[in-house]
Design an enzyme around this catalytic site. Structure first.
Site, PDB file in Angstrom:
ATOM      1  N   GLU A 211       0.735  -1.367   0.135  1.00 16.40           N
ATOM      2  CA  GLU A 211      -0.017  -0.069   0.055  1.00 16.40           C
ATOM      3  C   GLU A 211       1.043   1.265  -0.138  1.00 16.40           C
ATOM      4  OE1 GLU A 211      -2.450  -0.131   3.490  1.00 16.40           O
ATOM      5  OE2 GLU A 211      -3.640  -1.876   2.756  1.00 16.40           O
TER       6      GLU A 211
ATOM      7  N   GLY B 126       5.274  -2.277   7.378  1.00 15.59           N
ATOM      8  CA  GLY B 126       6.662  -2.777   7.760  1.00 15.59           C
ATOM      9  C   GLY B 126       7.593  -1.734   8.595  1.00 15.59           C
TER      10      GLY B 126
ATOM     11  N   SER C 268       7.198   5.496  17.051  1.00 17.39           N
ATOM     12  CA  SER C 268       5.866   5.039  17.333  1.00 17.39           C
ATOM     13  C   SER C 268       6.173   4.422  19.125  1.00 17.39           C
ATOM     14  CB  SER C 268       5.441   3.919  16.682  1.00 17.39           C
ATOM     15  OG  SER C 268       5.357   4.212  15.096  1.00 17.39           O
ATOM     16  N   LEU C 269       5.519   5.383  19.854  1.00 12.76           N
ATOM     17  CA  LEU C 269       5.500   5.328  21.363  1.00 12.76           C
ATOM     18  C   LEU C 269       4.438   4.547  21.848  1.00 12.76           C
ATOM     19  CD1 LEU C 269       7.447   5.597  23.660  1.00 12.76           C
ATOM     20  CD2 LEU C 269       6.276   7.639  24.128  1.00 12.76           C
TER      21      LEU C 269
ATOM     22  N   CYS D  68      -3.475   1.578   7.898  1.00 14.53           N
ATOM     23  CA  CYS D  68      -2.423   0.976   7.349  1.00 14.53           C
ATOM     24  C   CYS D  68      -2.479  -0.357   7.351  1.00 14.53           C
ATOM     25  CB  CYS D  68      -1.025   1.370   8.050  1.00 14.53           C
ATOM     26  SG  CYS D  68       0.654   0.605   7.091  1.00 14.53           S
TER      27      CYS D  68
END
Length: 359
Positions: free
Chosen positions: A91, A163, A218-219, A340
């Site tokens: 994507e 990913g 990304s937390l 996503c």
């Protein structure tokens, strides 16, 4: 299967051409055809000899992707599903912003990070994309603009698709050099953001690259207990190790880090957790930024739902009162398969159903 010529940086293309008896300027001409005139075949390169066009065709393809599905949102967001030469699907998303056109690219087929709220991880990683396959996503979106003939261009890139980019580090770095090249697409480094789930050792490597590309982490949780439950990567790289790497990155680059924080209702959105997040980022406050992200529900992860508006605002208020630079992110493409991995997952399911129906 021939590689895409997009997988070569300009220096690599020059070296490749010189090895085959060509002058350096010949590679420069090819580069211009690819990234300035943006041709889709070597035959369109009219100042390249037929013999060398034949060599190019024997060695490379141009764009290896095939467009399978396009979804366009009422807000102008466009989601693409591309098919790779081996039939696998990825994507790409175009988002129209007030500051320009931003494209979110995919770096792997599937994902092994295992975040429990994410559609990308529903299908395990099958392979890395090579740098040409990543660059090709940008080129096809740019072709969409070129065909419209309105002078539009891809101005910003976010490496936040399917990913973990730092699990495909070499190919991602090559991709960044290609799209940032002043003699090609010339997408400014400060207009490019790479997002990682927290591979601490790769954050250190990235700091040492000397690039001006933005880093996002990304937390999604302010403590190890919760983060390990919703993000498996935290078991290998707990917050202490992650923040040590982030502090190294900031010290080395003097660049701001953005923290992505998806708001999950009654999971990570309490007042107490907001204070924990403020405390966690206290030592790097001047060079950090928190992006509060509304959750796009995924049917396979029905244990999660979007935080209520009042909980988001209360969380935001705690951060602001603690001096945290933060924003609630604007949503894009809410009327299409916005999360996503959603479009890919749905299409693969339909493909399987078609195969089953024909048996």
């Amino acid at each position: 299967m021939k590689p895409s010529i997009y997988s070569l940086t300009r220096d690599e293309l020059i070296a490749w051409a010189v090895e085959r008896g060509q002058k350096q300027f010949r590679a420069t001409q090819i580069w211009d055809w690819l990234y300035k005139k943006r041709v889709q075949s070597f035959e369109e390169m009219t100042n390249i000899s037929k013999d060398f066009v034949s060599i190019l065709n024997d060695s490379f393809c141009v764009n290896p992707l095939k467009q399978r599905v396009v979804q366009e949102s009422a807000d102008g967001t466009v989601k693409y599903l591309f098919e790779l030469p081996d039939g696998m699907l990825i994507e790409t998303v175009l988002m129209r912003q007030h500051y320009g056109h931003s494209v979110c690219v995919t770096t792997q087929v599937g994902c092994n990070i295992g975040c429990t709220f994410c559609a990308s991880g529903l299908i395990k990683k099958q392979r890395d994309l090579n740098s040409g396959e990543i660059t090709a996503q940008i080129m096809l979106v740019q072709k969409y603009f070129d065909d419209r003939k309105q002078g539009e261009r891809v101005s910003h890139v976010v490496v936040m698709g399917i990913g973990e980019p730092f699990d495909n580090y070499k190919n991602v770095m090559c991709f960044l050099r290609v799209i940032n090249d002043d003699n090609g697409l010339a997408i400014g480094a400060r207009h490019i953001t790479v997002s990682t789930s927290g591979l601490a050792h790769k954050i250190r490597d990235f700091a040492n690259e000397g690039v001006q590309v933005n880093l996002a982490v990304s937390l999604h949780a302010p403590n190890n207990d919760l983060r390990s439950r919703i993000m498996r990567v935290n078991r290998s790289f707990p917050l202490e190790k992650l923040f040590s790497a982030i502090e190294y990155y900031i010290e080395k680059t003097n660049r701001r880090v953005t923290f992505e924080y998806i708001m999950l209702n009654e999971v990570n959105d309490s007042i107490k957790q907001a204070q924990e997040l403020a405390d966690l980022t206290k030592t790097i406050r001047k060079l950090s930024y928190v992006n509060l992200i509304p959750y796009n529900p995924v049917s396979e992860h029905d244990q999660y739902s979007r935080s209520l508006k009042e909980r988001v605002l209360a969380f935001y208020d705690v951060l602001k009162k603690n001096g945290v630079n933060c924003v609630v992110r604007q949503e894009h493409g809410t009327d299409i398969d916005a999360a996503c991995g959603q479009l890919r997952s749905k299409t693969m399911k339909k493909d399987r159903e078609k195969v089953t129906a024909t048996k």
